[in-house]
Scaffold this motif. Structure first.
Motif: not given
Ligand code: A3P
Length: 321
Positions: A274-283
């Motif tokens: 998943g992606n918290y913000l468009p350019d930042h994956a949760n991991n």
């Protein structure tokens, strides 16, 4: 309303054209606003939250310089204030990123075209739990209502050498072309980085925590790694949710510490995908969590020189790393 934000957008454009510009790592556009280097694409949201956010006495604000342990702090405070509602087997932390549960004022909440009605209202809607908000905005630029209300601010700070390493990896996670070198440390220590100068950021909250200890609590990532239980107890007291002796003997504090540990959060499916913000994956928010990793990237002479810079910047403040 819409028209208010349209006027604001225009105003921000005009403001932006008058501000000094800079470049952060990897060419990020920065502007120097109110004494700090603001990532240009968030300037509007910073101004918007300053202008419209209405803080209430029960709010808890989680403040930090990026990559200082914000995600951890979000998970911990969420767990402390919600412990009568959830246990570690049914907490929303198992299925939602900590960033979904505690949003950033300037990154998500004031990012919309329309103003978030519940955040700009001056009347407090009765609720049993406090509202939790996160922010990377420096103390001097926080919305006035945060400073004036009786809300609490919890600041998490981390030694700058490790912040550099963490940030570098966060920004390059999908690109392996760049190598972390001494230049990254140099520019960070000089201050021209998003949210920087780092020194002003930490000192703003540090000074406030000394002057108003009931208002601002200053936590150190490195110390929390060493003894999470003691810090959790203090943190819970500070935000008005102290653990009872009974809870302590039942192991509630340990349970929260374990649930929110890097290993536990990192292994959850929701934080792997998943992606918290468009350019930042949760991991990308979970890596190693090591203390003292940063200095390994430096020659002993550079390390010594940067430590001197650090001492000079912090001199007389009582803050040390
Ligand atoms: P490293 O890159 O050094 O591993 P932020 O949350 O402010 O973006 O900071 C990210 C840093 O905090 C990363 O550091 C990340 O691994 C670490 N981190 C994330 N969750 C953590 C947790 N539950 N406990 C300790 N450290 C954590």
């Amino acid at each position: 309303s819409f028209s208010e934000t349209e006027d604001l957008d225009q105003e921000v454009q005009e403001l932006l054209s008058s501000l000094p510009k800079g470049k952060g790592w990897f060419g990020a556009d920065l502007c120097q606003c109110q004494g700090f280097w603001c990532q240009t694409n968030f300037l509007r949201n910073v101004i918007c939250s300053q202008r419209f956010f209405q803080s209430h006495d029960q709010d808890i604000i989680l403040a930090s310089f990026p990559k200082s342990g914000t995600t951890w702090l979000k998970a911990l405070i969420f767990s402390i204030v919600n412990r009568s509602r959830y246990t570690s087997s049914n907490t929303p932390l198992l299925t939602s990123s900590p960033h979904k549960l505690v949003s950033f004022l300037e990154l998500d909440l004031f990012d919309k075209k329309e103003l978030p009605i519940d955040l700009i209202s001056t009347t407090r809607t009765p609720s049993t739990s406090p509202r939790l908000f996160a922010t990377h905005i420096p103390y001097s630029s926080l919305p006035e209502s945060i400073k004036k209300s009786n809300c609490r601010i919890v600041y998490i700070c981390r030694n700058p050498f490790d912040v550099v390493v963490s940030w570098f990896h966060f920004l390059t996670q999908h690109k392996h072309a760049e190598k972390l070198d001494e230049e990254h440390f140099e520019s960070f220590f000089k201050g021209e980085v998003a949210g920087g100068p780092f020194w002003d950021h930490v000192l703003g909250f540090w000074k406030e925590s000394l002057e108003r200890p009931h208002k601002v609590s200053f936590l150190m990532y490195d110390d929390m790694k060493e003894d999470i239980v003691t810090h959790l107890k203090r943190l819970a007291e500070f935000i008005g949710y102290p653990f009872s002796t009974e809870e302590e003997t039942q192991g509630v504090i340990r349970e929260i510490a374990t649930l929110c540990s890097l290993k536990s959060l990192k292994d959850l499916e929701v934080n792997k995908s998943g992606n918290y913000l468009p350019d930042h994956a949760n991991n990308s928010f979970f890596r190693k969590g090591k203390v003292g990793e940063g200095v390994n990237y430096l020659s002993s002479s550079t390390k010594q020189r940067l430590e001197n810079v650090m001492q000079e910047k912090l001199s007389g403040s009582g803050l040390t790393f």
